[in-house]
Design a protein around this motif. Structure first.
Motif, PDB file in Angstrom:
ATOM      1  N   ILE A  17     130.173   9.765  37.314  1.00 23.07           N
ATOM      2  CA  ILE A  17     130.766   9.321  36.121  1.00 23.07           C
ATOM      3  C   ILE A  17     132.051   8.957  36.433  1.00 23.07           C
ATOM      4  O   ILE A  17     132.791   7.692  36.014  1.00 23.07           O
ATOM      5  CB  ILE A  17     130.590  10.355  35.078  1.00 23.07           C
ATOM      6  CG1 ILE A  17     129.131  10.640  34.567  1.00 23.07           C
ATOM      7  CG2 ILE A  17     131.548   9.814  33.830  1.00 23.07           C
ATOM      8  CD1 ILE A  17     129.059  11.541  33.608  1.00 23.07           C
ATOM      9  N   SER A  18     133.000   9.618  36.994  1.00 27.88           N
ATOM     10  CA  SER A  18     134.538   9.466  37.350  1.00 27.88           C
ATOM     11  C   SER A  18     134.793   8.130  38.029  1.00 27.88           C
ATOM     12  O   SER A  18     135.595   7.447  37.694  1.00 27.88           O
ATOM     13  CB  SER A  18     135.080  10.601  37.914  1.00 27.88           C
ATOM     14  OG  SER A  18     134.812  10.722  39.143  1.00 27.88           O
ATOM     15  N   SER A  19     133.711   7.857  38.967  1.00 22.55           N
ATOM     16  CA  SER A  19     134.163   6.697  39.807  1.00 22.55           C
ATOM     17  C   SER A  19     133.650   5.340  39.052  1.00 22.55           C
ATOM     18  O   SER A  19     133.840   4.368  39.463  1.00 22.55           O
ATOM     19  CB  SER A  19     133.395   6.699  41.189  1.00 22.55           C
ATOM     20  OG  SER A  19     131.784   6.528  41.096  1.00 22.55           O
ATOM     21  N   LEU A  20     132.817   5.707  38.073  1.00 21.41           N
ATOM     22  CA  LEU A  20     132.369   4.413  37.281  1.00 21.41           C
ATOM     23  C   LEU A  20     133.191   4.151  35.903  1.00 21.41           C
ATOM     24  O   LEU A  20     133.012   3.124  35.416  1.00 21.41           O
ATOM     25  CB  LEU A  20     130.755   4.792  36.707  1.00 21.41           C
ATOM     26  CG  LEU A  20     129.905   4.839  37.695  1.00 21.41           C
ATOM     27  CD1 LEU A  20     128.470   5.355  36.763  1.00 21.41           C
ATOM     28  CD2 LEU A  20     129.496   3.376  38.200  1.00 21.41           C
ATOM     29  N   ILE A  32     134.179   0.425  26.246  1.00 20.57           N
ATOM     30  CA  ILE A  32     133.726   1.747  26.538  1.00 20.57           C
ATOM     31  C   ILE A  32     132.714   1.540  27.696  1.00 20.57           C
ATOM     32  O   ILE A  32     131.599   0.741  27.234  1.00 20.57           O
ATOM     33  CB  ILE A  32     133.350   2.582  25.332  1.00 20.57           C
ATOM     34  CG1 ILE A  32     134.594   3.056  24.519  1.00 20.57           C
ATOM     35  CG2 ILE A  32     132.606   3.942  26.224  1.00 20.57           C
ATOM     36  CD1 ILE A  32     134.220   3.749  23.507  1.00 20.57           C
ATOM     37  N   PRO A  33     132.838   2.021  28.804  1.00 16.13           N
ATOM     38  CA  PRO A  33     131.475   1.421  29.933  1.00 16.13           C
ATOM     39  C   PRO A  33     130.491   2.009  29.419  1.00 16.13           C
ATOM     40  O   PRO A  33     130.310   3.243  29.000  1.00 16.13           O
ATOM     41  CB  PRO A  33     132.182   1.875  31.095  1.00 16.13           C
ATOM     42  CG  PRO A  33     133.204   3.038  30.927  1.00 16.13           C
ATOM     43  CD  PRO A  33     133.848   2.650  29.707  1.00 16.13           C
ATOM     44  N   VAL A  34     129.240   1.474  29.805  1.00  8.30           N
ATOM     45  CA  VAL A  34     128.120   1.975  29.444  1.00  8.30           C
ATOM     46  C   VAL A  34     127.142   2.939  30.551  1.00  8.30           C
ATOM     47  O   VAL A  34     126.681   3.812  30.246  1.00  8.30           O
ATOM     48  CB  VAL A  34     126.891   1.053  28.884  1.00  8.30           C
ATOM     49  CG1 VAL A  34     125.576   1.497  28.565  1.00  8.30           C
ATOM     50  CG2 VAL A  34     127.477   0.318  27.674  1.00  8.30           C
ATOM     51  N   SER A  35     127.614   2.522  31.862  1.00  6.91           N
ATOM     52  CA  SER A  35     127.045   3.300  33.117  1.00  6.91           C
ATOM     53  C   SER A  35     127.249   4.554  33.067  1.00  6.91           C
ATOM     54  O   SER A  35     126.081   5.362  33.356  1.00  6.91           O
ATOM     55  CB  SER A  35     127.388   2.571  34.362  1.00  6.91           C
ATOM     56  OG  SER A  35     127.478   1.056  34.101  1.00  6.91           O
ATOM     57  N   PRO A  36     128.324   5.056  32.669  1.00  8.86           N
ATOM     58  CA  PRO A  36     128.466   6.644  32.858  1.00  8.86           C
ATOM     59  C   PRO A  36     127.418   7.277  31.791  1.00  8.86           C
ATOM     60  O   PRO A  36     126.991   8.326  31.939  1.00  8.86           O
ATOM     61  CB  PRO A  36     129.994   7.012  32.294  1.00  8.86           C
ATOM     62  CG  PRO A  36     130.575   5.616  32.555  1.00  8.86           C
ATOM     63  CD  PRO A  36     129.636   4.663  32.444  1.00  8.86           C
ATOM     64  N   MET A  37     127.308   6.651  30.556  1.00  9.72           N
ATOM     65  CA  MET A  37     126.176   7.238  29.570  1.00  9.72           C
ATOM     66  C   MET A  37     124.873   7.142  30.283  1.00  9.72           C
ATOM     67  O   MET A  37     124.044   8.424  30.094  1.00  9.72           O
ATOM     68  CB  MET A  37     126.051   6.387  28.338  1.00  9.72           C
ATOM     69  CG  MET A  37     125.425   6.906  27.460  1.00  9.72           C
ATOM     70  SD  MET A  37     125.263   6.046  25.967  1.00  9.72           S
ATOM     71  CE  MET A  37     126.574   6.765  25.101  1.00  9.72           C
ATOM     72  N   VAL A  38     124.423   6.216  31.015  1.00  9.79           N
ATOM     73  CA  VAL A  38     123.139   6.057  31.739  1.00  9.79           C
ATOM     74  C   VAL A  38     123.365   7.589  32.773  1.00  9.79           C
ATOM     75  O   VAL A  38     122.151   8.037  32.836  1.00  9.79           O
ATOM     76  CB  VAL A  38     123.081   4.947  32.513  1.00  9.79           C
ATOM     77  CG1 VAL A  38     121.690   5.180  33.198  1.00  9.79           C
ATOM     78  CG2 VAL A  38     122.902   3.908  31.385  1.00  9.79           C
ATOM     79  N   GLY A  92     124.820  10.138  32.625  1.00 13.05           N
ATOM     80  CA  GLY A  92     124.659  11.358  31.858  1.00 13.05           C
ATOM     81  C   GLY A  92     123.433  11.791  31.219  1.00 13.05           C
ATOM     82  O   GLY A  92     122.841  12.617  31.180  1.00 13.05           O
ATOM     83  N   LEU A  93     122.677  10.743  30.850  1.00 19.31           N
ATOM     84  CA  LEU A  93     121.421  10.705  30.321  1.00 19.31           C
ATOM     85  C   LEU A  93     120.109  11.120  31.122  1.00 19.31           C
ATOM     86  O   LEU A  93     119.269  11.883  31.042  1.00 19.31           O
ATOM     87  CB  LEU A  93     120.841   9.383  29.633  1.00 19.31           C
ATOM     88  CG  LEU A  93     121.506   8.860  28.281  1.00 19.31           C
ATOM     89  CD1 LEU A  93     121.084   7.531  27.949  1.00 19.31           C
ATOM     90  CD2 LEU A  93     121.114   9.626  27.144  1.00 19.31           C
ATOM     91  N   ILE A  94     120.411  10.531  32.440  1.00 17.47           N
ATOM     92  CA  ILE A  94     119.670  11.015  33.659  1.00 17.47           C
ATOM     93  C   ILE A  94     119.857  12.460  34.074  1.00 17.47           C
ATOM     94  O   ILE A  94     118.662  13.271  34.486  1.00 17.47           O
ATOM     95  CB  ILE A  94     119.795  10.237  34.675  1.00 17.47           C
ATOM     96  CG1 ILE A  94     119.444   8.631  34.460  1.00 17.47           C
ATOM     97  CG2 ILE A  94     119.122  10.543  36.068  1.00 17.47           C
ATOM     98  CD1 ILE A  94     119.951   7.645  35.518  1.00 17.47           C
ATOM     99  N   LEU A  95     120.993  12.867  34.070  1.00 15.29           N
ATOM    100  CA  LEU A  95     121.344  14.253  34.520  1.00 15.29           C
ATOM    101  C   LEU A  95     121.290  15.386  33.693  1.00 15.29           C
ATOM    102  O   LEU A  95     121.404  16.482  34.117  1.00 15.29           O
ATOM    103  CB  LEU A  95     122.546  14.105  35.391  1.00 15.29           C
ATOM    104  CG  LEU A  95     122.621  13.257  36.792  1.00 15.29           C
ATOM    105  CD1 LEU A  95     123.695  13.044  37.233  1.00 15.29           C
ATOM    106  CD2 LEU A  95     121.452  13.823  37.918  1.00 15.29           C
ATOM    107  N   GLY A  96     121.359  14.981  32.301  1.00 18.26           N
ATOM    108  CA  GLY A  96     121.956  16.066  31.375  1.00 18.26           C
ATOM    109  C   GLY A  96     120.760  17.249  31.384  1.00 18.26           C
ATOM    110  O   GLY A  96     121.198  18.416  31.534  1.00 18.26           O
ATOM    111  N   ALA A  97     119.594  16.883  31.148  1.00 16.07           N
ATOM    112  CA  ALA A  97     118.743  17.803  30.998  1.00 16.07           C
ATOM    113  C   ALA A  97     118.309  18.547  32.377  1.00 16.07           C
ATOM    114  O   ALA A  97     118.167  19.864  32.088  1.00 16.07           O
ATOM    115  CB  ALA A  97     117.173  17.062  30.864  1.00 16.07           C
TER     116      ALA A  97
END
Lengths: 337, 168, 494
Positions: free
Chosen positions: C155-158, C428-434, C436-441
């Motif tokens: 996320i930080s690099s995105l 606000i970039p969307v990629s970090p959210m993606v 997050g969504l992939i890894l959160g669970a």
């Protein structure tokens, strides 16, 4: 301005439409359909599945329905409505489908009941269904890693007697069949162990094989090939009698603990099928049970056949519901806190 | 809308969400609530930071503008980057986005009742005409064409469910 | 060895090759539709194979898997509407190339990278599968937690532009991914009594909303065409020189792909983001990532096709699905009366080895058919923005509905669409959210399981060497993004 006109007409059109339909829906309940029932089925039968294609429910459907198509001279079509451990499909079956025999669902027990026992958000219950027939029951089984020091079921019990709560034992998830098998077993034996939930049967046995936990309460059909290949050791199975697939593995019952448990799958309809339709479906499953090709198909993939038809299936579900509810009442405080 | 106002609204929304989620999480067992609560706290902090950042940027921007005015120089090169980040080059046609967005929402909310075959050509035709994308003939052809092609590809060829609505 | 040759003989029959070609064609097409993922592609076509010989049927499904992994990125590159979670990373640099009028070139790089990734995966599968299969068993909750933590540092690099906004987007993604039933306690979290939220928000659905809807709105909000028309003569395949310059990226990403595939529960989505991040870490031209850089496109593309081979390794050798797609494939085997598990390679050697070869040969079909499809697909850039916009919306709605046969999903998709549009307006970039969504669970459940097993002792994460290494890499990544690291580096340089 074109848009506005369109929107306007829609707002007028839609409510009247909905009202009209609601009226139609209400009328369909009763009526002289007796004649239609004699010829049942005259059109394809839709099967609502509460899980994704390729999963356990689908497996049963694909193994069963080709034969049912022939017996009933119709086509079974599958509709997949996955979500909330099957509850979305079963809620739909209970509340939104016609009880004319043209919509069925594959019902998994104890999942069908434990869903609403655990979560009050689910608004269906057993009384909303006419159970048709159970087809397979995959009995529970206790497995350990192949190099485990626990050689037998007695070792397992003895270890827990000496070290209460001293073993990490995997299940397929809180509320799943293996979780309830564990609770039933702990209640029967009075022993305590640490329950570790995983997301499904697969991850549960893999945790044992990888040495992450000491044992797993799983299902015979799932771990059969791993036991055969020597990756896992089976200690005991939760069936009434020893299973043909693993004749050397004792039942928990014969070892003195009366626990029968497993994951069963069958077919149910919404409540209120006419007697003719019910009987036709019962007969179809009666015939299915005798088909050697069908029986062999199940054996090939290690799914133990367990056909219970009509009232017998209903009775089985009812009893399982009562037991599960009782067990959950005992432990729910730990989970809901 | 100024940059700071935009960001204030966004921060407020995020903070509101944090509040609702946090209250909700209070009723969960300790283990189930742990990670969500940590995330909620972090999220709330970030929302505040975002607002602060936008204020700081706005001030910098103002100073830069002042400087340019004072010296009378057209030193745009320096500030282009910052401006680009804040404002898009082309003006946004807000009304158009809102109406198109409403059409999408209507399409989605009515789809289950009116069904795919009625609504899809209607939506496609309406959208194409409203956006002045093509002439009327082409719009009709595209609307009907896409409805049929997608139906064949999805429903006939791939056997994927399509929201047909109550009439079919 | 003998089985290997028998398998080769089997696969080279006309009917097998024909069905591999059919599977590939359908796979590329299905993958390119928003919502229709590789997993769904297999589920959809499974019934078609019931009448076939098992080896043929399964070969076709493997080709389909390969094709769908590639197809997902076509629309991501051309119109910034990724068809699958795995393709979202490809869109970062791919769409930027399209904007610059290099759509053809972008598709070419994507195709070549996919083929290379696919081949490397297939070769691993054919040669050392039995050795690697055990790896799947060694990855437990503790290691998964370390992988998730490492993933989150992506996320930080995105977060180009504003770190605060990137982190906000990523944290929001993580939080949203926790919606649904908690695995450990069975508590429904943030569902507000709605049973449609019990399984959480499917990230295919969220992704379609986050990328495609804002894209459609962007297309209509100005009168300027968004994309320069790609010249017809635009060369599609990269030159040898370009290819050679990408060789390290391709190799590294393919290895990442194979390993991500091996791990149960992670697939193309995770692999593509990981490899994008690593490509950037090792690149000499970090600042070019996200602006239409070939490396940034080659990395995720080769990784997500290498996943196919990787994910099949534990599937075939142990009966453990390496990804959600192979889980459906396993179901398919069962329905064909073949018991998946460690006995597959011995008891059903014919089927197993035919499948292995099918994966290998499908790469060649991928190249040929992909090239053909690409040439046609480039034409999409010629469609005027305002015609494209409603069509994108149509495909999104129908595609989303198809995922779970649910209108509720479509509404969630629209919700995410609005969210994505507003985020875009606030930069606000969307990629970090993606991510997050992939890894959160995965982060949540692996953390809980680990602590449950250890009885609440956090030191459990230091008990596994693999986990320790991964956590150290994660720490380095975090340090790299702070100014402190830059100073340290310049000190060392002096």
């Amino acid at each position: 301005m074109k848009i506005n006109a369109k929107k306007l007409s829609l707002t007028v059109f839609l409510p009247s439409l909905v009202l009209g339909l609601a009226a139609c829906g209400g009328n369909n309940e009763s009526g002289g359909e007796a004649k239609a029932d004699e010829n049942y089925p005259t059109k394809p039968i839709s099967v609502i599945q509460g899980f994704d294609p390729g999963g356990g429910s689908d497996q049963l459907a694909q193994l069963t329905q080709p034969y049912l198509n022939e017996i009933l001279d119709t086509t079974f079509t599958n509709e997949y409505v996955p979500g909330a451990a099957g509850a979305i499909a079963w809620t739909r079956l209970a509340q939104k489908t016609e009880n004319d025999g043209y919509t069925l669902s594959i019902t998994n027990s104890p999942m069908l009941m434990t869903n609403y026992i655990i979560n009050e958000e689910f608004t269906y219950n057993l009384d909303d269904f006419d159970p048709i027939a159970n087809v397979v029951t995959d009995p529970g089984i206790i497995v350990v890693a192949s190099d485990s020091e626990l050689e037998t079921y007695e070792d397992f019990v003895k270890y827990l007697e000496e070290n209460p709560g001293g073993l990490n034992v995997a299940n397929s998830g809180v509320g799943g069949d293996d979780f309830f098998t564990q609770l039933k077993w702990m209640r029967e034996t009075g022993l305590d162990m640490e329950l570790i939930p995983y997301s499904g049967d697969g991850p549960s046995w893999q945790a044992v094989a990888g040495g992450e936990v000491e044992a797993s309460f799983n299902n015979l059909g799932v771990v059969y090939s791993q036991v055969q290949a020597g990756n896992l050791k089976a200690l005991a199975v939760f069936s009434e009698e020893r299973m043909e697939l693993l004749p050397d593995v004792p039942t928990v019952k014969e070892l003195g603990h009366d626990v029968i448990s497993g994951s069963a799958r069958g077919y149910s309809a919404p409540k209120g099928l006419s007697e003719e339709v019910k009987q036709k479906l019962y007969d179809a499953f009666e015939q299915l049970k005798e088909d050697p090709e069908f029986v062999e198909g199940l054996e090939k993939v290690a799914l133990p056949m367990d056909v219970k038809i009509g009232d017998e299936y209903a009775q089985f579900l009812k009893e399982d519901e009562e037991l599960s509810r009782e067990i959950w009442e005992d432990v729910k405080d730990e989970y809901e806190e | 809308m100024t940059v700071v106002l935009k960001h204030s609204i966004a921060s407020a929304l995020v903070l509101a969400m944090c509040g609702i989620f946090f209250i909700e999480s209070l009723s969960y067992p300790v283990t189930a609530a742990r990670l969500p609560q940590i995330l909620i706290v972090i999220l709330a902090l970030l929302a505040v930071l975002m607002l602060v950042e936008s204020v700081v940027r706005q001030r910098k921007q103002n100073k830069l503008d002042e400087k340019t005015e004072d010296s009378g120089l057209v030193s745009k090169v320096q500030s282009t980057k910052e401006i680009n980040e804040i404002e898009k080059k082309e003006p946004i046609k807000i009304k158009r986005v809102l109406i198109f967005g409403t059409m999408i929402a209507l399409y989605i909310f009515l789809l289950e009742t009116l069904g795919y075959f009625i609504l899809t050509p209607l939506f496609t035709f309406g959208a194409l005409m409203y956006l002045k994308a093509t002439n009327i003939m082409m719009a009709i052809i595209l609307a009907v064409g896409f409805t049929v092609v997608i139906y064949f590809l999805f429903s006939m060829l791939l056997n994927v469910p399509i929201p047909l609505g109550i009439f079919f | 060895m003998e089985d290997l040759l028998v398998g080769l003989g089997n696969v080279l029959s006309f009917s097998n090759l024909f069905f591999i070609a059919v599977g590939m064609t359908l796979g590329i097409f299905i993958g390119s539709m928003p919502g229709l993922s590789a997993t769904m592609a297999i589920a959809i076509l499974l019934p078609l194979t019931y009448g076939m010989d098992p080896a043929t049927g399964i070969s076709m499904l493997a080709a389909l898997y390969m094709g769908a992994m590639y197809g997902g990125s076509i629309l991501a590159i051309l119109i910034n509407t990724p068809g699958t979670p795995a393709a979202a990373a490809s869109g970062l640099d791919g769409y930027k190339m399209t904007e610059k009028g290099q759509a053809g070139k972008a598709l070419g790089i994507s195709l070549v990278s996919s083929v290379v990734g696919g081949l490397i995966g297939a070769i691993v599968l054919l040669t050392i599968a039995p050795l690697l299969g055990e790896v799947a068993l060694k990855i437990g909750a503790v290691e998964l937690f370390a992988i998730a933590v490492l993933g989150i540092t992506i996320i930080s690099s995105l977060s180009a532009g504003s770190v605060v906004k990137g982190l906000l987007s990523g944290t929001l993604g993580l939080l949203i991914s926790l919606i649904g039933m908690d695995l450990i306690t069975g508590t429904p979290r943030f569902t507000f009594g709605n049973i449609y939220l019990f399984d959480g928000i499917s990230f295919v659905v969220a992704l379609i909303g986050l990328f495609s809807v804002p894209q459609a709105l962007r297309l209509i909000e100005t009168d300027k065409e968004a994309v320069e028309v790609s010249k017809i003569k635009d060369k599609i395949l990269p030159s040898w020189k370009e290819f050679v310059s990408l060789r390290m990226t391709l190799l590294r990403s393919s290895v990442i792909g194979v390993f991500t595939g091996l791990i149960p529960g992670t697939g193309g989505d995770t692999a593509s983001w990981f490899s994008y991040n690593e490509a950037k870490r090792f690149s000499k031209e970090k600042e070019k990532f996200g602006t239409g850089h070939a490396e940034g496109l080659a990395a995720p593309e080769s990784a997500n096709n290498a996943v196919v081979g990787g994910a099949l390794v534990p599937t075939i050798t142990l009966g453990i699905p390496g990804s959600s797609t192979t889980a459906v494939l396993l179901g398919g085997l069962m329905i064909h009366g073949i018991m998946p598990g460690p006995t597959l390679m011995t008891e059903h050697a014919g089927v197993a080895y035919t499948l292995l070869w099918a994966v290998f040969f499908s790469c060649f079909f991928l190249f040929a058919l992909g090239l053909l499809y690409t040439k046609v697909a480039v034409g999409v850039t010629k469609v005027p923005s305002k015609v494209l916009a409603p069509i994108i919306i149509l495909l999104c709605v129908i595609g989303t509905f198809a995922v779970h046969n649910s209108m509720v999903d479509v509404m969630i998709m629209l919700g995410f669409g609005i969210l994505g549009y507003l985020m875009d307006k606030l930069n606000i970039p969307v990629s970090p959210m993606v991510v997050g969504l992939i890894l959160g669970a995965m982060l949540d459940t692996s953390l809980h399981t680990s602590l449950k097993i250890s009885g609440g002792d956090w030191m459990v994460f230091l008990s596994s060497p693999v986990a320790v290494i991964l956590l150290i890499v994660a720490l380095i990544t975090v340090l790299q993004s702070t100014p402190f690291f830059g100073k340290l580096k310049s000190l060392v340089a002096k």
